[in-house]
Design a protein around this motif. Sequence first.
Motif, mmCIF file in Angstrom:
data_model
loop_
_atom_site.group_PDB
_atom_site.id
_atom_site.type_symbol
_atom_site.label_atom_id
_atom_site.label_comp_id
_atom_site.label_asym_id
_atom_site.label_seq_id
_atom_site.Cartn_x
_atom_site.Cartn_y
_atom_site.Cartn_z
ATOM 1 N N TYR A 24 31.749 36.410 41.418
ATOM 2 C CA TYR A 24 30.509 35.853 41.954
ATOM 3 C C TYR A 24 29.656 35.072 40.955
ATOM 4 C CZ TYR A 24 31.577 39.015 45.794
ATOM 5 O OH TYR A 24 32.195 39.656 46.831
ATOM 6 N N GLU A 25 29.856 35.288 39.664
ATOM 7 C CA GLU A 25 28.937 34.681 38.706
ATOM 8 C C GLU A 25 29.590 33.875 37.590
ATOM 9 O OE1 GLU A 25 25.861 37.346 37.285
ATOM 10 O OE2 GLU A 25 26.163 38.611 39.059
ATOM 11 N N SER A 26 30.830 34.137 37.267
ATOM 12 C CA SER A 26 31.415 33.537 36.061
ATOM 13 C C SER A 26 31.659 32.040 36.168
ATOM 14 C CB SER A 26 32.724 34.236 35.701
ATOM 15 O OG SER A 26 33.760 33.847 36.595
ATOM 16 N N GLY A 27 31.974 31.565 37.352
ATOM 17 C CA GLY A 27 32.315 30.152 37.500
ATOM 18 C C GLY A 27 33.698 29.809 36.969
ATOM 19 N N ILE A 28 34.474 30.808 36.620
ATOM 20 C CA ILE A 28 35.817 30.607 36.080
ATOM 21 C C ILE A 28 36.795 30.477 37.244
ATOM 22 C CG2 ILE A 28 37.662 31.687 34.727
ATOM 23 C CD1 ILE A 28 35.403 33.198 33.197
ATOM 24 N N ASP A 29 37.715 29.535 37.129
ATOM 25 C CA ASP A 29 38.760 29.379 38.141
ATOM 26 C C ASP A 29 39.748 30.546 37.995
ATOM 27 O OD1 ASP A 29 40.775 28.668 39.885
ATOM 28 O OD2 ASP A 29 41.238 26.771 38.887
#
Length: 74
Positions: free
Chosen positions: A36-41
């Motif tokens: 929900y928060e990392s923005g990592i693919d």
Amino acid sequence: MKKAFPELISFDNDLGLDANDQVAEDGYACAKWLVYESGIDLQNLKFNVHSANPVASQQIQGLLDNYIKHLKSQ
């Protein structure tokens, strides 16, 4: 500087105490942060869950499996 991502993440849920002797965030909190928060693919995330806590293990496994499935369906 290129940021590196681990080849494999091994999730446990109950992580003991932090540096201040407080109960540390658990592995499920880490999995939620990644989703929900990392923005990592995370499409190619390799992970395993090894927690002895059966409920938490299912929560971590389910969250990551469902999110990765969602990403791959787009």
